[in-house]
Scaffold this motif. Sequence first.
Motif, PDB file in Angstrom:
ATOM      1  N   ALA A 136       0.852  -1.191   0.000  1.00 21.37           N
ATOM      2  CA  ALA A 136       0.000   0.000   0.000  1.00 21.37           C
ATOM      3  C   ALA A 136       0.888   1.241   0.000  1.00 21.37           C
ATOM      4  N   PRO A 137       0.515   2.277  -0.747  1.00 22.58           N
ATOM      5  CA  PRO A 137       1.341   3.492  -0.787  1.00 22.58           C
ATOM      6  C   PRO A 137       1.400   4.155   0.587  1.00 22.58           C
ATOM      7  N   SER A 138       2.523   4.713   0.925  1.00 20.79           N
ATOM      8  CA  SER A 138       2.673   5.407   2.200  1.00 20.79           C
ATOM      9  C   SER A 138       1.792   6.651   2.219  1.00 20.79           C
ATOM     10  N   PRO A 139       1.224   6.988   3.358  1.00 19.09           N
ATOM     11  CA  PRO A 139       0.457   8.230   3.460  1.00 19.09           C
ATOM     12  C   PRO A 139       1.311   9.410   3.035  1.00 19.09           C
ATOM     13  N   GLY A 140       0.799  10.228   2.137  1.00 15.02           N
ATOM     14  CA  GLY A 140       1.558  11.364   1.621  1.00 15.02           C
ATOM     15  C   GLY A 140       2.228  11.091   0.300  1.00 15.02           C
ATOM     16  N   ALA A 141       2.177   9.839  -0.168  1.00 13.60           N
ATOM     17  CA  ALA A 141       2.833   9.503  -1.434  1.00 13.60           C
ATOM     18  C   ALA A 141       2.193  10.216  -2.614  1.00 13.60           C
ATOM     19  N   ASP A 142       0.931  10.642  -2.449  1.00 16.81           N
ATOM     20  CA  ASP A 142       0.230  11.315  -3.539  1.00 16.81           C
ATOM     21  C   ASP A 142       0.546  12.810  -3.596  1.00 16.81           C
ATOM     22  N   LEU A 143       1.266  13.333  -2.611  1.00 16.78           N
ATOM     23  CA  LEU A 143       1.630  14.743  -2.613  1.00 16.78           C
ATOM     24  C   LEU A 143       2.843  14.946  -3.519  1.00 16.78           C
ATOM     25  N   THR A 144       2.653  15.703  -4.566  1.00 19.37           N
ATOM     26  CA  THR A 144       3.739  15.924  -5.527  1.00 19.37           C
ATOM     27  C   THR A 144       4.144  17.386  -5.644  1.00 19.37           C
ATOM     28  N   GLY A 145       3.391  18.270  -5.026  1.00 22.68           N
ATOM     29  CA  GLY A 145       3.723  19.684  -5.057  1.00 22.68           C
ATOM     30  C   GLY A 145       3.192  20.382  -6.304  1.00 22.68           C
ATOM     31  N   PRO A 146       3.388  21.677  -6.358  1.00 22.49           N
ATOM     32  CA  PRO A 146       4.053  22.482  -5.329  1.00 22.49           C
ATOM     33  C   PRO A 146       3.209  22.629  -4.055  1.00 22.49           C
ATOM     34  N   LEU A 147       3.874  22.972  -2.957  1.00 17.78           N
ATOM     35  CA  LEU A 147       3.213  23.147  -1.668  1.00 17.78           C
ATOM     36  C   LEU A 147       3.588  24.508  -1.085  1.00 17.78           C
ATOM     37  N   ASP A 148       2.654  25.102  -0.377  1.00 21.58           N
ATOM     38  CA  ASP A 148       2.914  26.324   0.375  1.00 21.58           C
ATOM     39  C   ASP A 148       2.519  26.076   1.818  1.00 21.58           C
TER      40      ASP A 148
END
Length: 366
Positions: free
Chosen positions: A59-71
């Motif tokens: 299973a993908p790790s929590p947060g693996a779908d975050l690719t940015g950009p982020l503020d």
Amino acid sequence: MRNSKITWAVIAGVVIAVLTGLGVAIAVNRDSGSTAASPSSPVTENTAVPSASPSAAPAPSPGADLTGPLDLLLAGVDTRNSEPDWEPHSDAIMLLHVEAGLKSAYLYSLPRDLRVQMPAFKKAGFPGGKHKITEAMAYGSRVPGKSTKNIQNGYELLTRTISNYTGIKTIQAGAILNFGGLDNLVDELGGIDLTIDQKVKSRHRQPNGKLRPLSGHDFSGPQAVYLPGKRHLLGWQALDYARQRYGLPNGDYDRQRHQRQMVKAILDKALGQDLSDATKLQSLVTALGKSLVTFGGRQPVEYAYALRDLTAASITSVQLDGSGVGSGGGYLGEQLNSEARGFLTAVAGGKIAAYLKAHPKMVNKG
């Protein structure tokens, strides 16, 4: 007199708020070539292969779908309520913009006295208007008809105000931290190393770390002095160094730069420690006590995983300069200059690298 330690507690916030699960991120990196997570690893729950299907992908790790950009917002806020008519203020405001791919970032500050237009906020019965940005937390945290304060609502008005001013559409997460915890965190790390860029004389501390006695409206007695060069700072020294603005050529703007230096120094020291050890990681969190509050739709551990490749060296510190504004001889606050406002436009438009290439003096060296 308000305890100005609150201004500098945000420095600890950048380490813990975004990287509370840093041990998870480090462990993921170190175990990336292995077929299974160690039983003692804090990432075991997130990386285990389902036993019902040995051939199935993990299973993908929590947060693996975050690719940015982020503020991300980092705010030092006074959240104590022991004074009559107390209201929280965001006395330090830093923003971390992480580029797409999440391997590089830019850290910059907004002056606490920046004069901005605040939107109306019905939850607090606030009609809106032009005020210092530090007051957004205070106006937003009010609960009509009650003396209690709602810090989460204050944070919401602060983020709305920042979004309106900067043009940044979404601030994905943020942290506020009160005046407790910073010196404990630095001591827990064994102190930090940074290059002091100018002579700084303490208004608040003696050379031995004791508080200078208050005499009337000012302090008296011998002062701690921080000289230029590479220095190792203990917790109380780190806190004290980052508080100072009086006697500096550019006042609060120099102080903001020193805050960002401290952020990178703490990150550098934290990343150099074995935070995959759950006990060590917990000791850092404990050092902050109950002084940290985080906001956002995700858990800190998700951002920790997403930002696992981000290091202190990959964070560029950017200086936004400005000047005071007034009316009839009275001081109303600060305003950013055109170069600084142009940088904010570049952040919102995803063109930071090109903008800084054309304005290289905005980048803080070292």
